[in-house]
Design a protein around this motif. Sequence first.
Motif, short mmCIF file in Angstrom:
data_model
loop_
_atom_site.label_atom_id
_atom_site.label_comp_id
_atom_site.label_asym_id
_atom_site.label_seq_id
_atom_site.Cartn_x
_atom_site.Cartn_y
_atom_site.Cartn_z
N LEU A 56 0.83 -1.20 0.00
CA LEU A 56 0.00 0.00 0.00
C LEU A 56 0.87 1.25 0.00
CD1 LEU A 56 -2.77 1.35 0.08
CD2 LEU A 56 -2.71 1.14 2.58
N ALA A 57 1.96 1.24 0.77
CA ALA A 57 2.85 2.40 0.80
C ALA A 57 3.46 2.65 -0.58
CB ALA A 57 3.95 2.19 1.84
N LEU A 58 3.92 1.58 -1.25
CA LEU A 58 4.46 1.73 -2.61
C LEU A 58 3.40 2.26 -3.56
CD1 LEU A 58 6.62 -1.50 -3.03
CD2 LEU A 58 7.44 0.86 -3.06
N GLY A 86 -9.24 3.60 -5.81
CA GLY A 86 -8.57 2.31 -5.75
C GLY A 86 -7.68 2.19 -4.52
N LEU A 87 -6.93 3.25 -4.23
CA LEU A 87 -6.06 3.25 -3.05
C LEU A 87 -6.89 3.17 -1.77
CD1 LEU A 87 -3.45 5.90 -4.21
CD2 LEU A 87 -3.06 3.44 -3.93
N ALA A 88 -8.04 3.83 -1.76
CA ALA A 88 -8.93 3.76 -0.59
C ALA A 88 -9.44 2.34 -0.38
CB ALA A 88 -10.09 4.73 -0.75
N LEU A 89 -9.80 1.66 -1.48
CA LEU A 89 -10.24 0.27 -1.37
C LEU A 89 -9.12 -0.63 -0.85
CD1 LEU A 89 -12.38 -0.13 -4.61
CD2 LEU A 89 -13.21 -0.03 -2.25
N MET A 90 -7.91 -0.36 -1.31
CA MET A 90 -6.76 -1.14 -0.83
C MET A 90 -6.54 -0.92 0.67
SD MET A 90 -4.20 -0.51 -4.06
CE MET A 90 -2.75 -1.15 -3.24
N ALA A 91 -6.70 0.31 1.13
CA ALA A 91 -6.56 0.61 2.55
C ALA A 91 -7.67 -0.08 3.35
CB ALA A 91 -6.58 2.11 2.78
N MET A 92 -8.89 -0.09 2.81
CA MET A 92 -9.99 -0.79 3.48
C MET A 92 -9.70 -2.28 3.58
SD MET A 92 -13.31 1.16 1.82
CE MET A 92 -14.37 -0.23 2.17
N ALA A 93 -9.06 -2.83 2.55
CA ALA A 93 -8.73 -4.26 2.56
C ALA A 93 -7.81 -4.60 3.73
CB ALA A 93 -8.08 -4.67 1.24
N ILE A 94 -6.88 -3.71 4.04
CA ILE A 94 -5.99 -3.94 5.18
C ILE A 94 -6.80 -3.92 6.48
CG2 ILE A 94 -4.10 -2.94 6.53
CD1 ILE A 94 -2.85 -2.04 3.88
N ALA A 95 -7.78 -3.04 6.53
CA ALA A 95 -8.57 -2.89 7.76
C ALA A 95 -9.50 -4.06 8.03
CB ALA A 95 -9.37 -1.58 7.69
N VAL A 96 -9.99 -4.76 7.00
CA VAL A 96 -10.97 -5.83 7.23
C VAL A 96 -10.33 -7.15 7.64
CG1 VAL A 96 -12.67 -4.84 5.66
CG2 VAL A 96 -11.13 -6.60 4.81
N GLY A 97 -9.04 -7.29 7.53
CA GLY A 97 -8.39 -8.54 7.91
C GLY A 97 -8.39 -9.52 6.75
N HIS A 98 -7.80 -10.67 7.00
CA HIS A 98 -7.60 -11.65 5.95
C HIS A 98 -8.90 -12.38 5.61
CE1 HIS A 98 -3.44 -10.81 6.24
NE2 HIS A 98 -3.35 -11.26 7.48
N GLY A 99 -8.98 -12.82 4.36
CA GLY A 99 -10.12 -13.59 3.91
C GLY A 99 -10.68 -13.05 2.61
N LEU A 105 -11.71 -6.59 -1.98
CA LEU A 105 -11.37 -5.16 -1.91
C LEU A 105 -10.02 -4.88 -2.56
CD1 LEU A 105 -12.57 -4.32 1.71
CD2 LEU A 105 -13.51 -3.41 -0.42
N THR A 106 -9.05 -5.75 -2.32
CA THR A 106 -7.72 -5.55 -2.89
C THR A 106 -7.74 -5.64 -4.40
OG1 THR A 106 -6.65 -6.40 -0.90
CG2 THR A 106 -5.34 -6.37 -2.91
N VAL A 107 -8.38 -6.67 -4.93
CA VAL A 107 -8.41 -6.84 -6.38
C VAL A 107 -9.17 -5.69 -7.04
CG1 VAL A 107 -9.25 -8.31 -8.25
CG2 VAL A 107 -8.05 -9.33 -6.32
N LEU A 108 -10.29 -5.27 -6.45
CA LEU A 108 -11.00 -4.10 -6.99
C LEU A 108 -10.13 -2.85 -6.91
CD1 LEU A 108 -14.59 -4.58 -5.50
CD2 LEU A 108 -13.91 -4.76 -7.91
#
Length: 127
Positions: A56-58, A86-99, A105-108
């Motif tokens: 996400l940082a990169l 897209g970056l916001a969705l990636m950040a949300m993906a980190i917040a929801v945990g694995h699964g 969220l990450t792929v979107l």
Amino acid sequence: MAMRSALLSIRNRLDRAGIVLSGLCAVHCILGVVLVGILGLGGEVLLSPAIHRVGLALALVVGLVSLGFGVMRHGRVGPMIVGGLGLALMAMAIAVGHGLPEAVLTVLGVSLVALAHITNLRSHVHS
């Protein structure tokens, strides 16, 4: 003129790097879900929160620099908005945990970031 050409080349390379990083992130995410969820392999490495934070940082650095320069060059804010979403969705993906929710969220998110970089590259050609 040479300086302008050099800057355009750097911006284009950053957009291309953003596309590659987005693709790698999507592959990592999908493989992570498959290998860990179905086969039970590699959970400690593939699902490490550090990998997601670094990715996400990169993405933030490359996205903000290349898409920001794109807005300055061609004046179109669309790629920056799509990339930001897209970056916001990636950040949300980190917040929801694995699964599965994280994977979706990450792929979107990375798909939108890649689309933003592609649009940015095309806008450079037409400006």
